[in-house]
Design a protein around this motif. Structure first.
Motif, PDB file in Angstrom:
ATOM      1  N   ASN A 192      36.539  34.218  32.760  1.00 57.43           N
ATOM      2  CA  ASN A 192      35.838  34.487  31.501  1.00 57.43           C
ATOM      3  C   ASN A 192      35.741  36.035  31.043  1.00 57.43           C
ATOM      4  O   ASN A 192      35.440  36.190  29.877  1.00 57.43           O
ATOM      5  CB  ASN A 192      34.683  33.760  31.139  1.00 57.43           C
ATOM      6  CG  ASN A 192      34.788  32.286  31.524  1.00 57.43           C
ATOM      7  OD1 ASN A 192      35.808  31.916  31.070  1.00 57.43           O
ATOM      8  ND2 ASN A 192      33.875  31.725  31.879  1.00 57.43           N
ATOM      9  N   GLN A 193      36.151  36.721  32.251  1.00 56.68           N
ATOM     10  CA  GLN A 193      35.679  38.275  31.725  1.00 56.68           C
ATOM     11  C   GLN A 193      36.905  39.294  31.069  1.00 56.68           C
ATOM     12  O   GLN A 193      36.601  40.329  30.942  1.00 56.68           O
ATOM     13  CB  GLN A 193      35.124  39.186  32.950  1.00 56.68           C
ATOM     14  CG  GLN A 193      36.348  38.824  33.783  1.00 56.68           C
ATOM     15  CD  GLN A 193      35.840  39.914  35.370  1.00 56.68           C
ATOM     16  OE1 GLN A 193      35.458  40.551  35.136  1.00 56.68           O
ATOM     17  NE2 GLN A 193      36.369  39.321  36.306  1.00 56.68           N
ATOM     18  N   ASP A 194      38.121  38.333  30.881  1.00 57.53           N
ATOM     19  CA  ASP A 194      39.306  39.144  30.597  1.00 57.53           C
ATOM     20  C   ASP A 194      38.940  39.848  29.333  1.00 57.53           C
ATOM     21  O   ASP A 194      39.459  41.091  29.176  1.00 57.53           O
ATOM     22  CB  ASP A 194      40.488  38.144  30.427  1.00 57.53           C
ATOM     23  CG  ASP A 194      41.088  37.826  31.746  1.00 57.53           C
ATOM     24  OD1 ASP A 194      40.589  38.039  32.677  1.00 57.53           O
ATOM     25  OD2 ASP A 194      41.872  36.928  31.435  1.00 57.53           O
ATOM     26  N   ALA A 195      38.196  39.340  28.340  1.00 58.22           N
ATOM     27  CA  ALA A 195      38.060  39.984  27.204  1.00 58.22           C
ATOM     28  C   ALA A 195      36.887  41.377  27.280  1.00 58.22           C
ATOM     29  O   ALA A 195      36.766  41.908  26.344  1.00 58.22           O
ATOM     30  CB  ALA A 195      37.628  38.978  25.985  1.00 58.22           C
ATOM     31  N   SER A 196      36.549  41.348  28.501  1.00 58.86           N
ATOM     32  CA  SER A 196      35.617  42.371  28.402  1.00 58.86           C
ATOM     33  C   SER A 196      35.713  43.714  29.065  1.00 58.86           C
ATOM     34  O   SER A 196      35.077  44.660  28.776  1.00 58.86           O
ATOM     35  CB  SER A 196      34.549  41.887  29.618  1.00 58.86           C
ATOM     36  OG  SER A 196      35.095  42.127  30.734  1.00 58.86           O
ATOM     37  N   TYR A 197      37.055  43.918  29.105  1.00 52.22           N
ATOM     38  CA  TYR A 197      37.605  45.101  29.376  1.00 52.22           C
ATOM     39  C   TYR A 197      38.188  46.102  28.059  1.00 52.22           C
ATOM     40  O   TYR A 197      38.820  45.397  27.552  1.00 52.22           O
ATOM     41  CB  TYR A 197      38.887  45.151  30.723  1.00 52.22           C
ATOM     42  CG  TYR A 197      38.158  44.533  31.984  1.00 52.22           C
ATOM     43  CD1 TYR A 197      37.241  45.537  32.672  1.00 52.22           C
ATOM     44  CD2 TYR A 197      38.467  43.519  32.203  1.00 52.22           C
ATOM     45  CE1 TYR A 197      36.762  44.889  33.947  1.00 52.22           C
ATOM     46  CE2 TYR A 197      38.119  42.957  33.602  1.00 52.22           C
ATOM     47  CZ  TYR A 197      37.199  43.457  34.300  1.00 52.22           C
ATOM     48  OH  TYR A 197      36.739  43.190  35.476  1.00 52.22           O
ATOM     49  N   ASN A 198      37.965  47.237  28.266  1.00 57.19           N
ATOM     50  CA  ASN A 198      38.520  47.684  27.298  1.00 57.19           C
ATOM     51  C   ASN A 198      40.026  47.809  27.506  1.00 57.19           C
ATOM     52  O   ASN A 198      40.775  48.636  28.445  1.00 57.19           O
ATOM     53  CB  ASN A 198      38.037  49.550  27.315  1.00 57.19           C
ATOM     54  CG  ASN A 198      36.328  49.682  27.186  1.00 57.19           C
ATOM     55  OD1 ASN A 198      36.073  48.802  26.198  1.00 57.19           O
ATOM     56  ND2 ASN A 198      35.987  50.632  27.787  1.00 57.19           N
TER      57      ASN A 198
ATOM     58  N   ASN B  90      44.698  42.778  32.755  1.00 55.78           N
ATOM     59  CA  ASN B  90      43.245  42.419  33.251  1.00 55.78           C
ATOM     60  C   ASN B  90      43.278  42.285  34.635  1.00 55.78           C
ATOM     61  O   ASN B  90      42.400  42.456  35.352  1.00 55.78           O
ATOM     62  CB  ASN B  90      42.956  41.288  32.669  1.00 55.78           C
ATOM     63  CG  ASN B  90      42.372  41.459  31.031  1.00 55.78           C
ATOM     64  OD1 ASN B  90      41.545  42.350  30.837  1.00 55.78           O
ATOM     65  ND2 ASN B  90      42.642  40.765  30.169  1.00 55.78           N
TER      66      ASN B  90
ATOM     67  N   LEU C 182      31.312  48.305  31.374  1.00 56.42           N
ATOM     68  CA  LEU C 182      32.659  47.689  31.684  1.00 56.42           C
ATOM     69  C   LEU C 182      32.666  46.174  31.432  1.00 56.42           C
ATOM     70  O   LEU C 182      33.436  45.758  31.271  1.00 56.42           O
ATOM     71  CB  LEU C 182      32.821  47.839  33.313  1.00 56.42           C
ATOM     72  CG  LEU C 182      33.242  49.371  33.627  1.00 56.42           C
ATOM     73  CD1 LEU C 182      33.305  49.321  35.197  1.00 56.42           C
ATOM     74  CD2 LEU C 182      34.789  49.576  33.039  1.00 56.42           C
ATOM     75  N   PHE C 183      31.494  45.790  31.338  1.00 50.92           N
ATOM     76  CA  PHE C 183      31.183  44.264  31.264  1.00 50.92           C
ATOM     77  C   PHE C 183      30.454  43.725  30.029  1.00 50.92           C
ATOM     78  O   PHE C 183      29.255  43.980  30.217  1.00 50.92           O
ATOM     79  CB  PHE C 183      30.473  43.792  32.615  1.00 50.92           C
ATOM     80  CG  PHE C 183      30.634  42.516  33.091  1.00 50.92           C
ATOM     81  CD1 PHE C 183      31.933  41.595  33.069  1.00 50.92           C
ATOM     82  CD2 PHE C 183      29.680  41.741  33.043  1.00 50.92           C
ATOM     83  CE1 PHE C 183      31.955  40.259  32.852  1.00 50.92           C
ATOM     84  CE2 PHE C 183      29.629  40.083  33.196  1.00 50.92           C
ATOM     85  CZ  PHE C 183      30.947  39.495  33.210  1.00 50.92           C
TER      86      PHE C 183
END
Lengths: 213, 164
Positions: free
Chosen positions: A13-19, B18, B91-92
């Protein structure tokens, strides 16, 4: 293991979290210079090959040739030189082949092995050169005693004074100290290069080998 | 370089970036190091791209090059700043504002993973990406049995770090 599985759940679920990096950023990156160790190994190795060739060229000037002639070992030295160049070309060929075989598409273990092999070729080349340097120094000293009139008269003087064994002993000691110094300096220099360039690689390589035991 | 090749590479990389971000996050601490490793992986991927023929998925192909770069080719050591200074906030971005406890747990997990060595991180990464032991063993060049044994040891190690 529940802790790692908590992370695994969040992982997806973290894909959207990176710049997000834009296409333009990627274009820009493609034209920047790599700072990978493979590049550094190539640069350092080329410097080393060039360095040793300059050394051997620097020593083989006309004066040196005349000296060899006066010692009567010109022919032998010519053959030695030819063999030497064949060996140098061989080293460069093996180095190039190893370098070309480095591929990021290999498994991590194989990639590390190819890098280590590439580096080892250069290391052997250096040991080979140190061996040649040592041999040359020894031959020169022996030839000097046999052919150099100054040395011969100096030796005769010492012999007539009864210091023969001390004289030889001092000469051997001085030449051995000189050879040890030359090898020592190079050894230190290469430990330094290894330390800087390959410390991380060797640590990881060991770690990977440990898994396989 | 072939312009068309460059275009298709840039597009695919952008769509799959990603993967690289995740690897950078495991192997580096701080934003600068993250960007630096990201760039080096991009360069290495681009260098290897002419050999990518589309037999496998771009992502599968990229795993190997990216991990190899992080473990083997990347020279800047991250060891000295690996423990407490890791700043996860920029980052998160919080995904789940409601579950604070879980978020805290994830943060601790990241800190624990950061204490592993480079090879162990690679195994964790592939595990988190849901790769089977066959692919893990092929990527790292170790046997499947040993990959499995190592993975179990890593789990134990992480548990010890989290519950000292």
């Amino acid at each position: 293991m529940e802790e790692l599985d908590v992370l695994k759940k969040a992982w997806k679920n973290q894909d959207a979290s990176y710049n997000q990096v834009s296409e333009n950023d990627i274009y820009a990156m493609l034209h920047r210079k790599s700072s990978s160790i493979v590049k550094w190994i190539l640069i350092v190795s080329i410097i080393e090959f060039v360095f040793w060739n300059i050394i051997s060229f620097a020593f083989s000037d006309e004066k040196y040739q005349n000296k060899l002639e006066s010692y009567g070992i010109e022919d032998i030295m010519f053959i030695v030189n030819v063999i030497n160049y064949v060996i140098v070309v061989g080293f460069i060929y093996v180095f190039y082949k190893n370098y070309r075989s480095i591929s990021t598409l290999d498994s991590t273990s194989k990639l590390m092995q190819s890098i280590v092999n590439t580096r080892k070729t250069v290391q052997y080349y250096i040991w080979y050169n140190l061996f040649i340097v040592t041999l040359t120094i020894i031959i020169s000293i022996v030839m000097m005693f046999a052919h150099n009139p100054d040395i011969i008269s100096m030796m005769n003087e010492q012999i007539s004074e009864g210091h023969e064994s001390i004289f030889i002993f001092v000469c051997v000691l001085v030449s051995m100290a000189f050879i040890a110094l030359v090898i020592g300096v190079f050894w230190l220099f290469y430990r330094l290069i290894y330390g800087i360039l390959l410390k991380k690689l060797f640590a990881n390589y060991k770690e990977l080998k440990k898994i396989e035991v | 370089m072939d312009q068309q090749l460059e275009q298709s590479f840039v597009k695919q990389l952008k769509d799959n970036q990603n993967i690289i971000h995740k690897i950078c996050r495991l192997y580096t601490s701080g934003e600068d190091a993250h960007k630096d490793l990201f760039q080096e992986i991009t360069i290495q991927l681009w260098k290897a791209y002419p050999k990518f023929r589309g037999e496998s998925k771009f992502s599968t192909w990229a795993y190997r090059v990216a991990l190899n770069t992080a473990i083997t080719l990347y020279r800047k050591s991250t060891r000295s700043v690996q423990t407490s200074s890791f700043d996860t906030s920029n980052l998160f971005v919080r995904q789940d504002e409601y579950n604070y406890e879980e978020e805290e747990q994830i943060k601790l997990m990241y800190e624990a993973v950061h204490q592993l060595n480079d090879i162990e991180k690679a195994l964790v990464f592939l595990y988190l990406e849901d790769k089977d032991y066959e692919e893990i063993s092929e990527t790292l060049g170790i046997s499947q049995v040993n990959a499995r044994v190592k993975m179990n040891r890593i789990k134990t190690k992480l548990r010890k770090i989290l519950n000292p």
